[in-house]
Design an enzyme around this catalytic site. Structure first.
Site, PDB file in Angstrom:
ATOM      1  CG  HIS A 140      -1.952  -1.077   0.976  1.00 37.29           C
ATOM      2  ND1 HIS A 140      -3.341  -0.846   0.545  1.00 37.29           N
ATOM      3  CD2 HIS A 140      -1.969  -2.327   1.285  1.00 37.29           C
ATOM      4  CE1 HIS A 140      -3.991  -1.859   0.865  1.00 37.29           C
ATOM      5  NE2 HIS A 140      -3.330  -2.930   1.075  1.00 37.29           N
ATOM      6  CG  ASP A 156       0.171   9.320   0.576  1.00 39.84           C
ATOM      7  OD1 ASP A 156      -0.078   8.343   1.173  1.00 39.84           O
ATOM      8  OD2 ASP A 156      -0.754  10.079   1.237  1.00 39.84           O
TER       9      ASP A 156
HETATM   10  P1  ADQ Z   1      -3.244   6.172   4.820  1.00 43.76           P
HETATM   11  O1  ADQ Z   1      -1.764   6.602   4.854  1.00 43.76           O
HETATM   12  O2  ADQ Z   1      -4.043   5.984   5.969  1.00 43.76           O
HETATM   13  O3  ADQ Z   1      -3.023   4.863   3.902  1.00 43.76           O
HETATM   14  P2  ADQ Z   1      -5.081   7.759   2.957  1.00 43.76           P
HETATM   15  O4  ADQ Z   1      -5.146   6.699   1.466  1.00 43.76           O
HETATM   16  O5  ADQ Z   1      -5.092   9.158   2.597  1.00 43.76           O
HETATM   17  O6  ADQ Z   1      -3.693   7.298   3.986  1.00 43.76           O
HETATM   18  O7  ADQ Z   1      -6.165   7.489   3.920  1.00 43.76           O
HETATM   19  C1  ADQ Z   1      -7.012   6.254   4.273  1.00 43.76           C
HETATM   20  C2  ADQ Z   1      -8.348   6.528   4.552  1.00 43.76           C
HETATM   21  O8  ADQ Z   1      -8.535   7.082   6.101  1.00 43.76           O
HETATM   22  C3  ADQ Z   1      -9.128   7.338   3.936  1.00 43.76           C
HETATM   23  O9  ADQ Z   1     -10.166   6.833   3.545  1.00 43.76           O
HETATM   24  C4  ADQ Z   1      -9.751   8.667   4.861  1.00 43.76           C
HETATM   25  O10 ADQ Z   1     -10.808   9.225   4.588  1.00 43.76           O
HETATM   26  C5  ADQ Z   1      -9.504   8.146   6.210  1.00 43.76           C
HETATM   27  N1  ADQ Z   1      -8.943   9.202   6.825  1.00 43.76           N
HETATM   28  C6  ADQ Z   1      -7.910  10.024   6.822  1.00 43.76           C
HETATM   29  N2  ADQ Z   1      -8.082  10.974   7.740  1.00 43.76           N
HETATM   30  C7  ADQ Z   1      -8.865  11.027   8.363  1.00 43.76           C
HETATM   31  C8  ADQ Z   1      -9.592  11.649   9.386  1.00 43.76           C
HETATM   32  N3  ADQ Z   1      -8.982  12.691   9.894  1.00 43.76           N
HETATM   33  N4  ADQ Z   1     -11.056  11.344   9.794  1.00 43.76           N
HETATM   34  C9  ADQ Z   1     -11.592  10.329   9.245  1.00 43.76           C
HETATM   35  N5  ADQ Z   1     -11.060   9.365   8.395  1.00 43.76           N
HETATM   36  C10 ADQ Z   1      -9.763   9.760   7.952  1.00 43.76           C
HETATM   37  C11 ADQ Z   1      -2.185   3.901   3.129  1.00 43.76           C
HETATM   38  C12 ADQ Z   1      -1.246   4.642   2.430  1.00 43.76           C
HETATM   39  C13 ADQ Z   1      -1.794   5.445   1.349  1.00 43.76           C
HETATM   40  C14 ADQ Z   1      -3.017   4.577   0.758  1.00 43.76           C
HETATM   41  C15 ADQ Z   1      -3.667   3.656   1.511  1.00 43.76           C
HETATM   42  C16 ADQ Z   1      -4.685   2.785   0.660  1.00 43.76           C
HETATM   43  O11 ADQ Z   1      -0.216   5.324   3.146  1.00 43.76           O
HETATM   44  O12 ADQ Z   1      -0.947   5.853   0.477  1.00 43.76           O
HETATM   45  O13 ADQ Z   1      -3.600   5.321  -0.379  1.00 43.76           O
HETATM   46  O14 ADQ Z   1      -3.004   3.060   2.390  1.00 43.76           O
HETATM   47  O15 ADQ Z   1      -3.943   1.891   0.008  1.00 43.76           O
END
Ligand code: ADQ
Length: 470
Positions: free
Chosen positions: A157, A365
């Site tokens: 991921h 990211d």
């Molecule tokens: P993350 O680093 O967690 O994921 P991201 O893909 O932006 O990053 O977010 C994942 C989920 O968390 C999103 O559905 C988002 O809505 C939710 N989220 C984030 N902040 C939030 C908040 N403040 N309140 C509620 N919900 C929140 C990792 C990798 C990413 C990759 C994903 C999926 O780091 O690059 O996109 O996995 O593969």
């Protein structure tokens, strides 16, 4: 019958009552598991005094989950240690933040072996196995050691680092070799895939076959990019849900006609939140006209609070937010609202809908789902503008966003100014192209491509010509 076995660090099967706590990823995996009558295996999130290997099986919403408890030492060495203190910073190009320790290595190996040992008896000969993310890279090798011959895939991921950075990791070759126990290794983007291929061909004498497969360490595997998406059609409905509308009305009321710039991230140093605050400060500095006419809301729930680097970034952001507000606030205007908590997805969708600009500027990211969720939540007749870092995997798909270099303060400032003043016709044109991509390449598209690639491998009895995945 072919079942799907998903193995990931944490298991998150949404219950019927509490769907909003789960992300799009867990919804998509749950849907796949329901279709394939599979099992989702992982850590329960609980710590036991000693590791027993006892599996808790639960049936939630038509999906079987199987979880194990870990022990304190596992949590320290495997989760906080190797996964979050070593691999996470390294894979996000932050070699300066890696805190390598031999005990972490041992803990990582031990927990991966424990995962394999415990899940092994649950796997039947026709099942396909899908392992997720950097926590569990060696899990496949451990399963093979225990005689597993099934088709087995791994999806990363997060980014794959360039070989010059990867080489700083002690025993990096062992880590890479363990990936060759899988039949299929998937990355978020072509860029991370190419970085992996580069390591294999330049560092460890591997070879790229004419059909794109990779041969090294005596095995040939399929590799491909599978950009992850969101549950787009569902997310598009969320601003109209009861909770979505309520959040929209609440935030709109609080804005009193001011333009909203939104940031939503886990509180993580890779997300570039500090550079975002600084760019906002610079815009307010150079554009006094904006005073009282714009509000930035940064939603950032703390994560991994036991890790030093996370405590540090939290302190930095507290101080920066205080600085910006101290400098510009008026008795009737707080320019930056910095909120350390998460919100249910429906409410986030309502907040996105109320925003003029999303400021999504990670320094690195794997993909970034927030960018896609923001687009899905927009009003097609009056869409907001997405500012997106060129270093998010999502930038490869979302070229019609305002693409910025988060390391360039000027670039960030220009993009923010441009986004705040972009005419409706341009906003609509960009939105239409972005929403097409977000809908076409959604999370179902992602998991179907991965699972059908694995199915193909199973049918042919090994990794065959997957480069042709389209
Ligand atoms: P993350 O680093 O967690 O994921 P991201 O893909 O932006 O990053 O977010 C994942 C989920 O968390 C999103 O559905 C988002 O809505 C939710 N989220 C984030 N902040 C939030 C908040 N403040 N309140 C509620 N919900 C929140 C990792 C990798 C990413 C990759 C994903 C999926 O780091 O690059 O996109 O996995 O593969």
């Amino acid at each position: 019958m072919t079942r799907l076995i998903v193995i990931s660090n944490r298991v998150n099967v949404p219950t019927a009552e509490d769907k909003s706590a789960a992300g799009g990823l867990s919804m998509a995996l749950t849907a796949a598991l329901r279709e394939y009558q599979g099992i989702w295996f992982g850590w329960s999130g609980q710590l036991a005094e000693t590791f027993t290997g006892q599996i808790a099986m639960r049936r939630i919403n038509g999906v079987t989950s199987a979880t194990i408890d870990l022990e304190e030492q596992d949590y320290e060495e495997y989760y906080n240690g190797y996964a979050n203190n070593v691999l996470w910073p390294l894979f996000h190009f932050r070699v300066d933040l890696t805190e390598y320790d031999r005990a972490f290595d041992a803990g990582y190996a031990r927990v991966n072996a424990r995962f394999a040992e415990t899940v092994r008896p649950l796997i039947e000969p026709d099942d396909i196995v899908w392992v997720h993310d950097y926590h569990l890279i060696p899990c496949g090798e451990e399963l093979r050691k225990r005689g597993l011959q099934n088709a087995m895939g791994f999806f990363l991921h997060v980014p794959w680092p360039p070989r010059q950075l990867l080489s700083t990791l002690p025993k990096h070759t062992e880590l890479v070799r363990s990936l060759f126990s899988y039949d299929l290794v998937g990355f978020q983007t072509e860029e991370w895939l190419e970085a992996f291929v580069d390591f294999i061909t330049q560092e460890v004498g591997g070879k790229r076959e004419p059909d794109g497969r990779l041969t090294c360490f005596g095995r040939t595997i399929c590799v491909a990019a599978f950009p992850i998406g969101i549950d787009a059609d569902e997310f598009m409905q969320m601003p109209n849900s009861r909770e979505g509308r309520a959040a929209y009305v609440r935030i709109k009321k609080s804005l009193v006609e001011r333009a909203l710039v939104i940031g939503v991230d886990r509180l993580d140093y890779s997300k570039g939140i500090d550079a975002r605050f600084q760019a906002y400060e610079a815009v307010l500095d150079t554009d006094p006209d904006l005073a009282g006419r714009v509000v930035m809301v940064q939603i950032a729930p703390p994560s991994r609070e036991d890790v030093n680097a996370y405590q540090l970034i939290r302190e930095q952001l507290d101080s920066l937010a205080g600085h910006v507000n101290g400098k510009f606030s008026d008795f009737d205007w707080t320019p930056l609202r910095y909120v350390n908590r998460g919100y249910p997805r429906e409410e986030l969708a309502g907040i996105y809908r109320a925003s003029r600009v999303a400021f999504v500027t990670p320094l690195r990211d794997g993909m970034n789902l927030v960018a896609k969720e923001f687009i899905a939540a927009q009003d097609p007749e009056d869409p907001g503008v997405l500012i997106l870092s060129q270093f998010a995997g999502a930038a490869a798909q979302l070229g019609d966003a305002l693409i910025v270099n988060p390391f360039s303060p000027d670039d960030m400032v220009d993009a923010l100014r441009r986004a705040l003043t972009m005419p409706l016709a341009e906003r609509k044109r960009r939105y239409e192209s972005l929403i097409r991509c977000v809908r076409e390449q959604d999370v179902i598209w992602w998991r179907e491509r991965f699972v059908s690639a694995l199915q193909g491998i199973r049918k042919h009895g090994g990794a065959k010509g997957l480069r042709a995945v389209s």
